[in-house]
Design an enzyme around this catalytic site. Sequence first.
Site, PDB file in Angstrom:
ATOM      1  N   LYS A 120     -72.497  14.269   9.854  1.00 59.08           N
ATOM      2  CA  LYS A 120     -71.568  13.153  10.071  1.00 59.08           C
ATOM      3  C   LYS A 120     -70.436  13.520  11.019  1.00 59.08           C
ATOM      4  O   LYS A 120     -69.991  12.692  11.820  1.00 59.08           O
ATOM      5  CB  LYS A 120     -71.008  12.663   8.726  1.00 59.08           C
ATOM      6  CG  LYS A 120     -72.049  11.985   7.860  1.00 59.08           C
ATOM      7  CD  LYS A 120     -71.436  11.444   6.575  1.00 59.08           C
ATOM      8  CE  LYS A 120     -72.474  10.721   5.736  1.00 59.08           C
ATOM      9  NZ  LYS A 120     -71.895  10.163   4.487  1.00 59.08           N
ATOM     10  N   LYS A 203     -85.153   7.825   7.663  1.00 59.45           N
ATOM     11  CA  LYS A 203     -84.807   7.203   6.399  1.00 59.45           C
ATOM     12  C   LYS A 203     -84.357   5.759   6.615  1.00 59.45           C
ATOM     13  O   LYS A 203     -83.676   5.449   7.595  1.00 59.45           O
ATOM     14  CB  LYS A 203     -83.679   8.007   5.726  1.00 59.45           C
ATOM     15  CG  LYS A 203     -83.360   7.589   4.303  1.00 59.45           C
ATOM     16  CD  LYS A 203     -82.306   8.514   3.709  1.00 59.45           C
ATOM     17  CE  LYS A 203     -81.935   8.087   2.302  1.00 59.45           C
ATOM     18  NZ  LYS A 203     -80.893   8.965   1.712  1.00 59.45           N
ATOM     19  N   LYS A 206     -78.810   1.274   6.360  1.00 63.57           N
ATOM     20  CA  LYS A 206     -78.069   0.057   6.704  1.00 63.57           C
ATOM     21  C   LYS A 206     -77.542   0.090   8.130  1.00 63.57           C
ATOM     22  O   LYS A 206     -77.248  -0.942   8.723  1.00 63.57           O
ATOM     23  CB  LYS A 206     -76.895  -0.130   5.739  1.00 63.57           C
ATOM     24  CG  LYS A 206     -75.750   0.850   5.970  1.00 63.57           C
ATOM     25  CD  LYS A 206     -74.569   0.574   5.084  1.00 63.57           C
ATOM     26  CE  LYS A 206     -73.397   1.479   5.430  1.00 63.57           C
ATOM     27  NZ  LYS A 206     -72.857   1.250   6.786  1.00 63.57           N
TER      28      LYS A 206
END
Length: 342
Positions: A120, A203, A206
Amino acid sequence: MSDRPSRFTPRVFSGIQPSGNLHLGNYLGAVKRFVDWQARDVETIFCMVDQHAITVWQDPADLARSTRELAAGFIAAGIDPERSILIAQSQVPEHAQLAWILNCVARMGWMRRMTQWKEKAGKNAEEASLGLFAYPALMAADILVYHATHVPVGEDQKQHIELTRDIAAKFNHDYGVDFFPETQPVIEGAGTRVMSLRDGSRKMSKSDASDAARINMTDDADAIARKIRRARTDPKPLPETAEGLETRPEARNLVNIYAALREITVEAAIAEVGGQGFGQFKPLLADLAVEKLSPIAGEMARLMDDPAQIDAILGRGAERARAIAAPILDETYRIVGFVRPA
């Protein structure tokens, strides 16, 4: 659950970030597992981890809506707020209070090794928030403030549970106590890692630019069926054995979804659908997905029309959660040496 330390009450804790667009991967990999745990002889606490969500910028109005939507998703999927404790993390201040102590127990090197921090923050680590770096300690506090013995998680979260165990062990060692349990991660069943409908190597997320890559839990029956019909596949029929899926990521993903929705093993699923072409299998999967998911979407919509009902449920959950967490935090303070009120 035989590996549970005998002196700790069996208790399950898990949570999901309320970052919007609850999707099939969240449902099969987490929420459905939560419902399964609720049926067992164990206390269950499930959480909207809104404090984790703000490690990156969140629009306040969107965060509030997403928190309520996630709570609605939990309830619509089968979480009973009377049988389980359903909470918004920020409504139970003991989480953050314990996190500070655990920040002082955890080591910088442990945090730097966390895979999600590396992914991240990436090359912009100097621009990332301190919260993003330190949030695994808050995650440990989420778990340990309830003396949770088991945490249902996806494979990608297993490292955080291992860190929680390390922090608990170091606290117990440093203070010469046997106070925090060695929490066990629980990763089980088909569908725990649901992949993109457009790329079986990634994966389901969203944040994917294509809405066709995921099935949102708010999608209606037509949208669910359409996305499955258009899911990426290869030209071969489904294999006759589960081993034949290993080099076919898109086929493996769709069979995993089928197995998870049917609540059977992948081997049992292949026994049912092996050898079928996708022209035969996709309509079967679409009908199954619509049957299982459409009622959840409808109930979510009903609950979201009455946000006051959701807020009341979360408020009651917070009261019940604090009844467990407050004594554990108070004893932690005593162990550390903080002077307690007379």
